[in-house]
Scaffold this motif. Structure first.
Motif, short mmCIF file in Angstrom:
data_model
loop_
_atom_site.label_atom_id
_atom_site.label_comp_id
_atom_site.label_asym_id
_atom_site.label_seq_id
_atom_site.Cartn_x
_atom_site.Cartn_y
_atom_site.Cartn_z
N LEU A 182 0.81 -1.21 0.00
CA LEU A 182 0.00 0.00 0.00
C LEU A 182 0.85 1.27 0.00
CD1 LEU A 182 -2.91 -1.00 2.38
CD2 LEU A 182 -2.80 -1.14 -0.10
N ALA A 183 2.10 1.17 0.45
CA ALA A 183 3.03 2.32 0.42
C ALA A 183 4.26 1.91 -0.39
CB ALA A 183 3.41 2.74 1.83
N PRO A 184 4.14 1.81 -1.71
CA PRO A 184 5.20 1.25 -2.55
C PRO A 184 6.28 2.27 -2.88
CG PRO A 184 3.39 1.93 -3.90
CD PRO A 184 2.98 2.23 -2.49
N SER A 185 7.41 1.75 -3.34
CA SER A 185 8.41 2.62 -3.95
C SER A 185 7.98 2.87 -5.38
CB SER A 185 9.79 1.95 -3.92
OG SER A 185 9.76 0.71 -4.60
N VAL A 186 8.34 4.04 -5.92
CA VAL A 186 7.89 4.41 -7.25
C VAL A 186 9.05 4.25 -8.23
CG1 VAL A 186 7.02 6.29 -8.68
CG2 VAL A 186 6.20 6.03 -6.34
N PRO A 187 8.87 3.45 -9.28
CA PRO A 187 9.94 3.28 -10.26
C PRO A 187 10.33 4.60 -10.90
CG PRO A 187 8.20 1.64 -10.56
CD PRO A 187 7.68 2.65 -9.59
N LEU A 188 11.61 4.84 -11.01
CA LEU A 188 12.11 6.08 -11.59
C LEU A 188 11.60 6.22 -13.03
CD1 LEU A 188 13.98 8.52 -11.09
CD2 LEU A 188 15.85 7.18 -12.10
N GLY A 189 11.03 7.35 -13.34
CA GLY A 189 10.56 7.62 -14.68
C GLY A 189 9.22 7.02 -15.02
N ALA A 190 8.55 6.38 -14.04
CA ALA A 190 7.28 5.72 -14.33
C ALA A 190 6.07 6.59 -14.03
CB ALA A 190 7.18 4.42 -13.54
N THR A 191 6.28 7.77 -13.49
CA THR A 191 5.15 8.58 -13.04
C THR A 191 4.52 9.36 -14.19
OG1 THR A 191 6.57 10.48 -12.51
CG2 THR A 191 6.21 8.85 -10.78
N LYS A 192 3.24 9.68 -14.01
CA LYS A 192 2.48 10.45 -14.98
C LYS A 192 1.79 11.59 -14.25
CE LYS A 192 -0.05 11.55 -18.63
NZ LYS A 192 0.53 12.24 -19.81
#
Length: 225
Positions: A182-192
């Motif tokens: 529920l509180a994940p790490s965010v892959p670099l460059g994967a955000t929108k």
């Protein structure tokens, strides 16, 4: 003065037609989120002043002692007219009748407070998170059965507090059945970034999609979402 329920109802557009709804629903399945844009879509209100009145209402509530939180806007019937219009769009995405999960929110960001590190009612939730696990948000066949719907009352930009999501294809935990952190790490460059969009643009994501709200920066301080 708050916009009356009748005035608000008259300013709200009908939900997209069947073909457009099917296109949006397919995009939700593919990406884990969707923005109501493109052919057959338009901002929720034909008159942006109707939505602007809700934003101003939240400001007036905050100005009253002892400072009422923006969520108090749900005491007004006009707000629930907006919820009803969003409900039609949620049902279009889910393919049938749905029920309201008992959590609604309203945000009214303050750049000065955020810059000083002070938390306040109506601020953004700035940590990437999922609201639900995969098994809660999707059916056995992967079809969404729970969505979050978000809509800005003013034009949203990269500077005044837009939402961010991680699309399904960039999230290795999206399809982790029953285990999605529920509180994940965010892959670099994967955000929108869900910006820029005009006031009234409807956005939605599945309950297991990673998302968060950005703070209002100095460049957007005059018109925070």
């Amino acid at each position: 003065r708050a916009t009356s329920a009748e005035q608000m109802r008259g300013a709200l557009r009908a939900a997209p037609d069947g073909a457009t709804a099917a296109r949006l629903a397919a995009r939700l399945v593919e990406d884990g989120y969707v923005v109501f844009e493109g052919e057959g879509c338009a901002p929720l209100a034909s008159d942006p002043l109707a939505l602007q009145s809700l934003s101003k209402l939240m400001g007036r509530l905050r100005a009253r002692a002892p400072g009422l939180p923006p969520v108090c806007a749900f005491m007004y019937d006009g707000t629930w007219e907006v919820v009803g219009a969003l409900w039609d769009r949620a049902e279009a995405l889910l393919g049938g009748p749905c029920v309201l999960e008992p959590s609604v929110a309203a945000f009214k960001l303050q750049h000065a407070a955020a810059a000083s590190g002070r938390r306040y009612p109506g601020n953004n939730f700035g940590r990437p998170h999922r609201d639900y696990t995969r098994d809660e948000a999707l059916g056995p066949d992967g079809a969404p059965r729970l969505v979050s719907v978000w809509m800005p009352l003013n034009d949203v930009t990269l500077h005044n507090g837009c939402m961010y999501v991680v699309p399904r294809r960039g999230d290795p935990g999206y399809d982790a059945a029953g285990r999605g952190v529920l509180a994940p790490s965010v892959p670099l460059g994967a955000t929108k970034a869900l910006a820029p969009y005009p006031a009234g643009t409807v956005m939605a994501w599945t309950g297991n999609a990673v998302h968060w709200g950005a703070p209002c920066e100095e460049a957007g301080a005059l018109d925070p979402r």
